[in-house]
Write a protein that holds these residues in place. Structure first.
Motif, PDB file in Angstrom:
ATOM      1  N   ASP A  93       0.827  -1.208   0.000  1.00 64.61           N
ATOM      2  CA  ASP A  93       0.000   0.000   0.000  1.00 64.61           C
ATOM      3  C   ASP A  93       0.864   1.263   0.000  1.00 64.61           C
ATOM      4  N   PHE A  94       1.997   1.193   0.665  1.00 65.92           N
ATOM      5  CA  PHE A  94       2.947   2.308   0.586  1.00 65.92           C
ATOM      6  C   PHE A  94       4.345   1.833   0.938  1.00 65.92           C
ATOM      7  N   GLN A  95       5.311   2.666   0.556  1.00 65.11           N
ATOM      8  CA  GLN A  95       6.715   2.380   0.849  1.00 65.11           C
ATOM      9  C   GLN A  95       7.328   3.606   1.504  1.00 65.11           C
ATOM     10  N   VAL A  96       8.194   3.355   2.480  1.00 66.52           N
ATOM     11  CA  VAL A  96       8.936   4.422   3.140  1.00 66.52           C
ATOM     12  C   VAL A  96      10.411   4.183   2.854  1.00 66.52           C
ATOM     13  N   ARG A  97      11.054   5.229   2.310  1.00 72.38           N
ATOM     14  CA  ARG A  97      12.481   5.147   1.966  1.00 72.38           C
ATOM     15  C   ARG A  97      13.205   6.381   2.459  1.00 72.38           C
ATOM     16  N   ALA A  98      14.485   6.234   2.680  1.00 73.91           N
ATOM     17  CA  ALA A  98      15.312   7.386   3.060  1.00 73.91           C
ATOM     18  C   ALA A  98      15.726   8.119   1.793  1.00 73.91           C
ATOM     19  N   ASN A  99      15.735   9.452   1.851  1.00 71.88           N
ATOM     20  CA  ASN A  99      16.232  10.218   0.705  1.00 71.88           C
ATOM     21  C   ASN A  99      17.673  10.666   0.982  1.00 71.88           C
ATOM     22  N   ARG A 100      18.273  11.373   0.044  1.00 68.74           N
ATOM     23  CA  ARG A 100      19.675  11.785   0.188  1.00 68.74           C
ATOM     24  C   ARG A 100      19.894  12.706   1.374  1.00 68.74           C
ATOM     25  N   GLY A 101      18.875  13.455   1.745  1.00 73.41           N
ATOM     26  CA  GLY A 101      19.000  14.395   2.868  1.00 73.41           C
ATOM     27  C   GLY A 101      18.821  13.755   4.235  1.00 73.41           C
ATOM     28  N   GLY A 102      18.533  12.474   4.272  1.00 74.74           N
ATOM     29  CA  GLY A 102      18.356  11.783   5.542  1.00 74.74           C
ATOM     30  C   GLY A 102      16.912  11.738   6.017  1.00 74.74           C
ATOM     31  N   ASP A 103      16.010  12.438   5.327  1.00 73.38           N
ATOM     32  CA  ASP A 103      14.590  12.356   5.676  1.00 73.38           C
ATOM     33  C   ASP A 103      14.014  11.048   5.148  1.00 73.38           C
ATOM     34  N   HIS A 104      12.862  10.687   5.667  1.00 73.55           N
ATOM     35  CA  HIS A 104      12.167   9.506   5.183  1.00 73.55           C
ATOM     36  C   HIS A 104      10.920   9.944   4.451  1.00 73.55           C
ATOM     37  N   VAL A 105      10.760   9.424   3.247  1.00 69.82           N
ATOM     38  CA  VAL A 105       9.627   9.801   2.410  1.00 69.82           C
ATOM     39  C   VAL A 105       8.705   8.600   2.238  1.00 69.82           C
ATOM     40  N   ILE A 106       7.414   8.893   2.106  1.00 71.27           N
ATOM     41  CA  ILE A 106       6.409   7.866   1.876  1.00 71.27           C
ATOM     42  C   ILE A 106       5.865   8.059   0.474  1.00 71.27           C
ATOM     43  N   GLU A 107       5.767   6.968  -0.270  1.00 72.19           N
ATOM     44  CA  GLU A 107       5.211   6.981  -1.617  1.00 72.19           C
ATOM     45  C   GLU A 107       3.955   6.120  -1.613  1.00 72.19           C
ATOM     46  N   THR A 108       2.824   6.739  -1.947  1.00 70.59           N
ATOM     47  CA  THR A 108       1.534   6.057  -1.892  1.00 70.59           C
ATOM     48  C   THR A 108       0.513   6.838  -2.702  1.00 70.59           C
ATOM     49  N   SER A 109      -0.753   6.599  -2.458  1.00 70.88           N
ATOM     50  CA  SER A 109      -1.814   7.435  -3.022  1.00 70.88           C
ATOM     51  C   SER A 109      -2.636   7.995  -1.865  1.00 70.88           C
ATOM     52  N   VAL A 110      -3.021   9.243  -2.001  1.00 72.00           N
ATOM     53  CA  VAL A 110      -3.866   9.907  -1.010  1.00 72.00           C
ATOM     54  C   VAL A 110      -5.100  10.404  -1.744  1.00 72.00           C
ATOM     55  N   ASN A 111      -6.250   9.983  -1.269  1.00 73.07           N
ATOM     56  CA  ASN A 111      -7.523  10.320  -1.913  1.00 73.07           C
ATOM     57  C   ASN A 111      -7.521   9.946  -3.395  1.00 73.07           C
ATOM     58  N   GLY A 112      -6.866   8.813  -3.709  1.00 73.88           N
ATOM     59  CA  GLY A 112      -6.859   8.297  -5.072  1.00 73.88           C
ATOM     60  C   GLY A 112      -5.831   8.922  -5.996  1.00 73.88           C
ATOM     61  N   ILE A 113      -4.997   9.830  -5.489  1.00 69.34           N
ATOM     62  CA  ILE A 113      -4.001  10.513  -6.314  1.00 69.34           C
ATOM     63  C   ILE A 113      -2.607  10.145  -5.804  1.00 69.34           C
ATOM     64  N   PRO A 114      -1.672   9.780  -6.705  1.00 66.73           N
ATOM     65  CA  PRO A 114      -0.317   9.476  -6.243  1.00 66.73           C
ATOM     66  C   PRO A 114       0.256  10.652  -5.445  1.00 66.73           C
ATOM     67  N   ALA A 115       0.892  10.323  -4.317  1.00 68.91           N
ATOM     68  CA  ALA A 115       1.418  11.371  -3.439  1.00 68.91           C
ATOM     69  C   ALA A 115       2.705  10.914  -2.793  1.00 68.91           C
ATOM     70  N   THR A 116       3.571  11.885  -2.527  1.00 68.18           N
ATOM     71  CA  THR A 116       4.802  11.652  -1.798  1.00 68.18           C
ATOM     72  C   THR A 116       4.784  12.588  -0.600  1.00 68.18           C
ATOM     73  N   GLY A 117       5.072  12.036   0.568  1.00 69.99           N
ATOM     74  CA  GLY A 117       5.081  12.832   1.785  1.00 69.99           C
ATOM     75  C   GLY A 117       6.309  12.529   2.606  1.00 69.99           C
TER      76      GLY A 117
END
Length: 175
Positions: A93-117
Motif C-alpha cells: 500500500d505504501f513504501q517508506v524510503r530514506a532520501n539523500r537528505g536523511g529524511d524519510h519519504v512515503i510513496e503512496t496514493s492519497v484520496n486516489g491521487i499518487p502522493a509523496t510525503g
C-alpha cells in the motif's frame, strides 16, 4: 446414613458460587424495587464538541499498547500493507524510503491521487504532506505494525484506498 445427595449437589452448588449467584436473603427477588432493574437511567458518553460532533479519538501513547517500540527510521523504513485478508506484500500500500537528505519519504496514493510525503518521527510522529493534506499521526503497534490515525478536526483522508477514520488503520510491514 448415606451422603449421596450432597455429593451429587456439590458440583451444582460450586457452579452457582462460581457464577456469582446471589445469596438467599429470605426476601422475594423484587422486594423493595421501585424501578425496573433492567432500565437504563443514563449512559456515560464521551464529551462532544459544541456542535455535537463526536469527541476525537484518543492519541494512544501508552508504551504497553505500542509494545514499547519507538518509531525509529529503521522501524518505518520498508513496504507496508493494510492489515487484513486482502494484504498482499507483492503490491504494498505504501513504501517508506530514506532520501539523500536523511529524511524519510512515503510513496503512496492519497484520496486516489499518487502522493509523496514525509515521515516525521520524534515527539509528534506523523505522515506529513505538501499538497494541503492534513498530517496523519502514526504510532507503533507491536513489532511490525504501524497505526495511521486521522488528523483531529480535519476532513476524511484515504491512504492507499484505506479510509483513515475513527481509530485509524493498522498497516503491517512486509518482509
Amino acid at each position: 446414613m448415606t451422603q449421596r445427595p450432597i455429593l451429587t449437589a456439590l458440583p451444582f452448588l460450586l457452579a452457582l458460587a462460581a457464577c456469582g449467584a446471589p445469596e438467599p436473603s429470605g426476601e422475594p427477588a423484587d422486594a423493595g424495587a421501585d424501578t425496573d432493574a433492567g432500565a437504563i437511567d443514563h449512559i456515560d458518553r464521551p464529551a462532544a464538541s459544541p456542535d455535537n460532533a463526536p469527541a476525537e479519538p484518543v492519541r494512544d501513547r501508552d508504551p504497553a499498547r505500542t509494545g514499547s517500540i519507538p518509531l525509529t527510521a529503521s522501524y518505518v523504513r520498508g513496504s507496508w500493507v493494510a492489515k487484513g485478508v486482502e494484504a498482499d506484500c507483492d503490491r504494498p500500500d505504501f513504501q517508506v524510503r530514506a532520501n539523500r537528505g536523511g529524511d524519510h519519504v512515503i510513496e503512496t496514493s492519497v484520496n486516489g491521487i499518487p502522493a509523496t510525503g514525509r515521515v516525521a518521527l520524534g515527539e509528534d510522529p506523523a505522515l506529513r504532506w505538501d499538497e494541503g493534506i492534513p498530517p496523519l499521526p502514526i504510532a507503533a503497534r507491536g513489532p511490525d505494525g504501524l497505526a495511521v490515525m486521522p488528523s483531529s478536526g480535519e476532513r476524511e483522508v484515504t491512504l492507499a484506498g484505506q479510509p483513515i477514520t475513527g481509530d485509524g488503520v493498522v498497516f503491517v510491514k512486509c518482509g
